[in-house]
Write an enzyme that holds these catalytic residues in place. Structure first.
Site, PDB file in Angstrom:
ATOM      1  N   ASP A 191       4.176   3.627   3.878  1.00  0.00           N
ATOM      2  CA  ASP A 191       3.398   2.446   3.544  1.00  0.00           C
ATOM      3  C   ASP A 191       1.927   2.830   3.780  1.00  0.00           C
ATOM      4  O   ASP A 191       1.644   3.914   4.327  1.00  0.00           O
ATOM      5  CB  ASP A 191       3.838   1.289   4.452  1.00  0.00           C
ATOM      6  CG  ASP A 191       2.991   0.052   4.284  1.00  0.00           C
ATOM      7  OD1 ASP A 191       2.663  -0.275   3.128  1.00  0.00           O
ATOM      8  OD2 ASP A 191       2.637  -0.578   5.294  1.00  0.00           O
ATOM      9  N   ASP A 233      -1.250   0.220   4.544  1.00  0.00           N
ATOM     10  CA  ASP A 233      -1.955  -0.580   5.545  1.00  0.00           C
ATOM     11  C   ASP A 233      -1.184  -0.599   6.862  1.00  0.00           C
ATOM     12  O   ASP A 233      -0.022  -0.990   6.912  1.00  0.00           O
ATOM     13  CB  ASP A 233      -2.147  -2.010   5.041  1.00  0.00           C
ATOM     14  CG  ASP A 233      -3.069  -2.068   3.839  1.00  0.00           C
ATOM     15  OD1 ASP A 233      -4.253  -1.734   4.001  1.00  0.00           O
ATOM     16  OD2 ASP A 233      -2.602  -2.431   2.744  1.00  0.00           O
TER      17      ASP A 233
END
Length: 220
Positions: A8, A10
């Protein structure tokens, strides 16, 4: 046997979650949104559009359209990343190690392309990722599995051979729904939250990932 690792963005590649919360507080709060009123929302891991839609439905504002608010939030976060974004502790050595092990690498984010490009440029890590998947490439963002399935497809690796690093419940749910193994990296204030039990492993920092402390062997 793991053949690929998917990150991922963020809160996983970069410490950007505070920027998202600042943007929501400053921009939505400036429009009169009271975050203390029900129904409250845990926004980490959700798409920006979903966050805006939630608050607009329950506390509509007259001044700007949701699309205009969305763009303001994206601009706020992009500026913060480009000027002060930092990699998560231990990320750079981990990426180099995974590359040395000849594992396929991808990034799969609920953020739009502009923020993915800004982050990879700021951190100087774009060359590590054979697949770069952002929200604009899929019909449904996390917690739907679409973006993780797309990343696996682009890498040419079956989902069951993919290891995912995620920091949010929505993201973990997406990766598990895609049939992948997940290592959770929760924010410190969420470390004890029972929802992260769905992950296969939970760590505080990438520096925990050495040969003696990692029960999930990155090379299978």
């Amino acid at each position: 046997m793991f053949k690929a690792v998917i990150f991922d963005m963020d809160g996983v590649l970069i410490d950007s979650e505070p920027l998202w919360h600042q943007a929501e507080q400053q921009i939505l709060g400036g429009l009169g949104v009271d975050f203390g009123r029900e129904p409250r929302l845990q926004s980490t891991g959700l798409t920006t559009a979903a966050v805006i839609a939630h608050w607009y439905q329950h506390q509509p504002w007259p001044a700007l359209s949701p699309a205009q608010v969305h763009q303001q939030i994206i601009n706020f976060v992009a500026h913060g990343i480009s000027t002060a974004g930092l990699p998560k502790t231990g990320l750079l050595p981990l990426l180099a190690q995974l590359q040395q092990q000849q594992l396929a690498l991808a990034v799969a984010t609920n953020s739009p392309k502009i923020l993915l490009d800004t982050t990879l440029t700021r951190l100087g890590i774009g060359h590590y990722f054979s697949a770069q998947c952002h929200l604009e490439l899929v019909q449904h963002g996390k917690p739907a599995p679409d973006i993780y399935l797309l990343a696996a497809k682009k890498l040419g690796v079956a989902p069951q051979h993919c290891l995912v690093f995620e920091d949010s419940f929505a993201g973990i749910s997406a990766a598990k729904a895609a049939g992948m193994t997940v290592v959770a990296i929760p924010a410190e204030h969420e470390w004890t939250d029972a929802k992260f039990a769905i992950a296969d492993r939970k760590i505080r920092c990438y520096t925990e990932l050495d040969e003696t402390s990692l029960p999930i062997n990155l090379t299978g």
